[in-house]
Scaffold this motif. Structure first.
Motif, PDB file in Angstrom:
ATOM      1  N   LYS A   6     -13.189   4.257   2.451  1.00 30.37           N
ATOM      2  CA  LYS A   6     -13.957   3.991   3.654  1.00 30.37           C
ATOM      3  C   LYS A   6     -14.299   2.499   3.684  1.00 30.37           C
ATOM      4  N   PRO A   7     -14.679   1.965   4.868  1.00 27.83           N
ATOM      5  CA  PRO A   7     -15.047   0.548   4.935  1.00 27.83           C
ATOM      6  C   PRO A   7     -16.118   0.206   3.887  1.00 27.83           C
ATOM      7  N   GLY A   8     -15.873  -0.870   3.150  1.00 32.05           N
ATOM      8  CA  GLY A   8     -16.805  -1.311   2.115  1.00 32.05           C
ATOM      9  C   GLY A   8     -16.562  -0.703   0.750  1.00 32.05           C
ATOM     10  N   GLU A   9     -15.748   0.349   0.681  1.00 37.98           N
ATOM     11  CA  GLU A   9     -15.478   0.971  -0.619  1.00 37.98           C
ATOM     12  C   GLU A   9     -14.377   0.219  -1.361  1.00 37.98           C
ATOM     13  N   GLU A  10     -14.436   0.334  -2.688  1.00 31.59           N
ATOM     14  CA  GLU A  10     -13.485  -0.364  -3.545  1.00 31.59           C
ATOM     15  C   GLU A  10     -12.882   0.600  -4.555  1.00 31.59           C
ATOM     16  N   GLU A  34       0.075 -10.685  10.804  1.00 31.56           N
ATOM     17  CA  GLU A  34       1.396 -10.064  10.845  1.00 31.56           C
ATOM     18  C   GLU A  34       1.378  -8.712  10.141  1.00 31.56           C
ATOM     19  N   ASP A  35       0.692  -8.653   8.981  1.00 32.28           N
ATOM     20  CA  ASP A  35       0.621  -7.386   8.243  1.00 32.28           C
ATOM     21  C   ASP A  35      -0.135  -6.321   9.026  1.00 32.28           C
ATOM     22  N   VAL A  36      -1.172  -6.734   9.745  1.00 31.90           N
ATOM     23  CA  VAL A  36      -1.973  -5.775  10.516  1.00 31.90           C
ATOM     24  C   VAL A  36      -1.121  -5.085  11.579  1.00 31.90           C
ATOM     25  N   LYS A  37      -0.057  -5.767  12.022  1.00 30.88           N
ATOM     26  CA  LYS A  37       0.827  -5.157  13.029  1.00 30.88           C
ATOM     27  C   LYS A  37       1.605  -3.979  12.442  1.00 30.88           C
ATOM     28  N   ILE A  38       1.934  -4.052  11.146  1.00 29.62           N
ATOM     29  CA  ILE A  38       2.714  -2.970  10.537  1.00 29.62           C
ATOM     30  C   ILE A  38       1.834  -1.993   9.762  1.00 29.62           C
ATOM     31  N   TRP A  39       0.657  -2.453   9.335  1.00 28.97           N
ATOM     32  CA  TRP A  39      -0.301  -1.588   8.616  1.00 28.97           C
ATOM     33  C   TRP A  39      -1.676  -1.990   9.124  1.00 28.97           C
ATOM     34  N   PRO A  40      -2.218  -1.265  10.109  1.00 27.97           N
ATOM     35  CA  PRO A  40      -3.372  -1.740  10.881  1.00 27.97           C
ATOM     36  C   PRO A  40      -4.707  -1.632  10.147  1.00 27.97           C
ATOM     37  N   HIS A  41      -4.796  -2.325   9.010  1.00 25.98           N
ATOM     38  CA  HIS A  41      -6.031  -2.282   8.225  1.00 25.98           C
ATOM     39  C   HIS A  41      -6.302  -3.648   7.598  1.00 25.98           C
ATOM     40  N   PRO A  74       0.806  -1.231   0.000  1.00 20.28           N
ATOM     41  CA  PRO A  74       0.000   0.000   0.000  1.00 20.28           C
ATOM     42  C   PRO A  74       0.838   1.280   0.000  1.00 20.28           C
ATOM     43  N   GLN A  75       2.065   1.154  -0.436  1.00 16.35           N
ATOM     44  CA  GLN A  75       2.946   2.317  -0.403  1.00 16.35           C
ATOM     45  C   GLN A  75       3.879   2.281  -1.601  1.00 16.35           C
ATOM     46  N   PHE A  76       3.972   3.417  -2.308  1.00 22.19           N
ATOM     47  CA  PHE A  76       4.947   3.540  -3.371  1.00 22.19           C
ATOM     48  C   PHE A  76       6.231   4.152  -2.811  1.00 22.19           C
ATOM     49  N   SER A  77       7.371   3.617  -3.234  1.00 20.31           N
ATOM     50  CA  SER A  77       8.680   4.108  -2.816  1.00 20.31           C
ATOM     51  C   SER A  77       8.783   4.044  -1.291  1.00 20.31           C
ATOM     52  N   ASN A  78       9.437   5.047  -0.690  1.00 23.40           N
ATOM     53  CA  ASN A  78       9.581   5.072   0.764  1.00 23.40           C
ATOM     54  C   ASN A  78       8.805   6.244   1.351  1.00 23.40           C
ATOM     55  N   LEU A  79       7.644   6.515   0.742  1.00 24.65           N
ATOM     56  CA  LEU A  79       6.865   7.691   1.138  1.00 24.65           C
ATOM     57  C   LEU A  79       5.922   7.392   2.299  1.00 24.65           C
ATOM     58  N   GLY A  80       6.339   6.531   3.199  1.00 26.90           N
ATOM     59  CA  GLY A  80       5.516   6.198   4.349  1.00 26.90           C
ATOM     60  C   GLY A  80       6.330   5.390   5.331  1.00 26.90           C
ATOM     61  N   SER A  81       5.650   4.711   6.246  1.00 26.90           N
ATOM     62  CA  SER A  81       6.329   4.009   7.333  1.00 26.90           C
ATOM     63  C   SER A  81       6.671   2.568   6.986  1.00 26.90           C
ATOM     64  N   LEU A  82       6.206   2.079   5.846  1.00 26.67           N
ATOM     65  CA  LEU A  82       6.419   0.683   5.486  1.00 26.67           C
ATOM     66  C   LEU A  82       7.724   0.502   4.730  1.00 26.67           C
ATOM     67  N   GLU A  83       8.024  -0.771   4.415  1.00 30.25           N
ATOM     68  CA  GLU A  83       9.176  -1.058   3.564  1.00 30.25           C
ATOM     69  C   GLU A  83       8.969  -0.399   2.202  1.00 30.25           C
ATOM     70  N   PRO A  84      10.047  -0.011   1.509  1.00 26.25           N
ATOM     71  CA  PRO A  84       9.887   0.645   0.199  1.00 26.25           C
ATOM     72  C   PRO A  84       9.000  -0.175  -0.731  1.00 26.25           C
ATOM     73  N   ASN A 144     -12.190  -3.216   6.701  1.00 22.26           N
ATOM     74  CA  ASN A 144     -12.113  -2.900   8.126  1.00 22.26           C
ATOM     75  C   ASN A 144     -13.475  -3.055   8.788  1.00 22.26           C
ATOM     76  N   THR A 145     -13.475  -3.584   9.995  1.00 17.71           N
ATOM     77  CA  THR A 145     -14.721  -3.714  10.767  1.00 17.71           C
ATOM     78  C   THR A 145     -14.807  -2.695  11.887  1.00 17.71           C
ATOM     79  N   ASP A 146     -13.769  -1.842  11.977  1.00 14.45           N
ATOM     80  CA  ASP A 146     -13.757  -0.853  13.054  1.00 14.45           C
ATOM     81  C   ASP A 146     -14.202   0.525  12.585  1.00 14.45           C
ATOM     82  N   GLY A 147     -14.698   0.600  11.325  1.00 12.72           N
ATOM     83  CA  GLY A 147     -15.189   1.874  10.814  1.00 12.72           C
ATOM     84  C   GLY A 147     -14.115   2.803  10.275  1.00 12.72           C
ATOM     85  N   LYS A 148     -12.858   2.351  10.253  1.00 15.61           N
ATOM     86  CA  LYS A 148     -11.765   3.229   9.858  1.00 15.61           C
ATOM     87  C   LYS A 148     -11.492   3.184   8.349  1.00 15.61           C
TER      88      LYS A 148
END
Length: 326
Positions: free
Chosen positions: A289-293, A121-128, A74-84, A154-158
């Motif tokens: 949003k939850p349910g959107e594609e 495991e992925d939810v720990k680094i990207w909580p979605h 869910p991230q292009f390059s290193n423009l976030g907190s995840l691996e590039p 997501n089931t938490d409304g986020k």
């Protein structure tokens, strides 16, 4: 192709990794690894390879495969907190045996549906929580199509936000050779457009050239690009046509000689035979949003061509619209 020849074949690839081979009646083919949902080969009816994969590519988790068409999510390059470039390209995808209807040509027989879902495991680094469906299709004429559908489960409304790219490596003639007047390899369709230069801290510039040619390292994100971009390879008299929907940006990348020597899974001189032109959504991240594609699509063609196509004036091309959640 004989009656017995399969349009879709599941078999073992390098290091025993599962892969799918797609074949069409005229002899063209494509190969897709379940590791990364990664297209690693696309050949025309003459058996010529159209994608670049490094001779040093590591087909072994957790390393991403160098070349082909990596999926950046869910991230292009290193423009976030995840691996590039995110984690989708280093996860094992599954064959989707019950996909929802895809808006594609139903007459195509050489296609595979893949799916990637969140892991704990992925939810720990990207909580979605999400579902990423990917259809890869080889058309009867040899066109290669990738259609992505990403849903927020997501089931938490986020809501969640992501950037995305099809990190396509085209196989080209020696890109470092220059003619007197113009380069052997050039990109048309991005003239006069604004771009972010990743080599200059993402500073914004406007493209000045009549076409993009290559004589040094380049790493640019072009903005509000046309739905059609061309990569011309003069020596092979071939043009790659890239058509896209839902992906307003286009990334152009080649590491050139010095950077190539710092990339362990790329041969020192292999930069000469690769060019990345990537359908992407980078500048304005997508929020679901939850349910959107969200849907994004890329179609590649390789056609015989004379040197200058002259058909991709960006002023007359239809600009790609920002396609929001479905």
């Amino acid at each position: 192709m004989s009656e017995e020849t399969k349009y879709v074949e599941l078999c073992k690839g390098i290091n025993g990794l599962d892969k799918i081979i797609l074949r069409e009646v005229r002899g063209c083919s494509a190969e897709v690894y379940l590791y990364g949902g990664h297209v690693t080969s696309w050949k025309n009816e003459h058996g010529e390879e159209l994608l670049f994969v490094s001779s040093k590519a590591i087909f072994k988790p957790p390393k991403a495969i160098r070349g082909g068409i990596p999926i950046c999510f869910p991230q292009f390059s290193n423009l976030g907190s995840l691996e590039p470039h995110g984690f989708a390209r280093t996860r094992f995808w599954s064959i989707d045996n019950d996909p929802p209807p895809f808006p594609t040509n139903s007459s195509n027989k050489a296609f595979i549906d893949l799916i990637l879902k969140h892991s704990e495991e992925d939810v720990k680094i990207w909580p979605h929580r999400y579902e990423f469906r990917l259809r890869i299709t080889l058309g009867p004429g040899g066109d290669l199509m990738l259609t992505s559908r990403i849903r927020n489960t997501n089931t938490d409304g986020k809501s969640f936000t992501f950037t995305f790219a099809y990190h396509t490596y085209f196989h080209v003639t020696d890109i470092s050779h220059m003619f007197v007047l113009s380069s052997e390899v050039r990109v048309e369709g991005l003239e006069t457009l604004d771009y972010l230069d990743n080599l200059k801290n993402r500073e914004r510039f406007t493209e000045q050239g009549d076409a993009i040619v290559f004589e040094s390292e380049v790493d640019k994100v072009y903005l509000r690009t046309p739905t059609k971009i061309a990569v011309l390879d003069h020596e092979r008299k071939r043009t790659f046509e890239l058509r896209k929907d839902g992906l307003p940006d286009a990334v152009v990348w080649n590491p050139w000689d010095k950077k190539a020597k710092t990339i362990p899974d790329l041969g020192d001189d292999e930069y000469k035979h690769m060019l990345c032109v990537e359908a992407a959504c980078v500048e304005k991240p997508i929020t679901l949003k939850p349910g959107e594609e969200w849907r994004g699509r890329q179609e590649l063609s390789a056609v015989p061509s004379s040197y200058c196509s002259g058909q991709l004036n960006p002023e007359s091309a239809i600009l790609s619209e920002d396609i929001g959640p479905a």
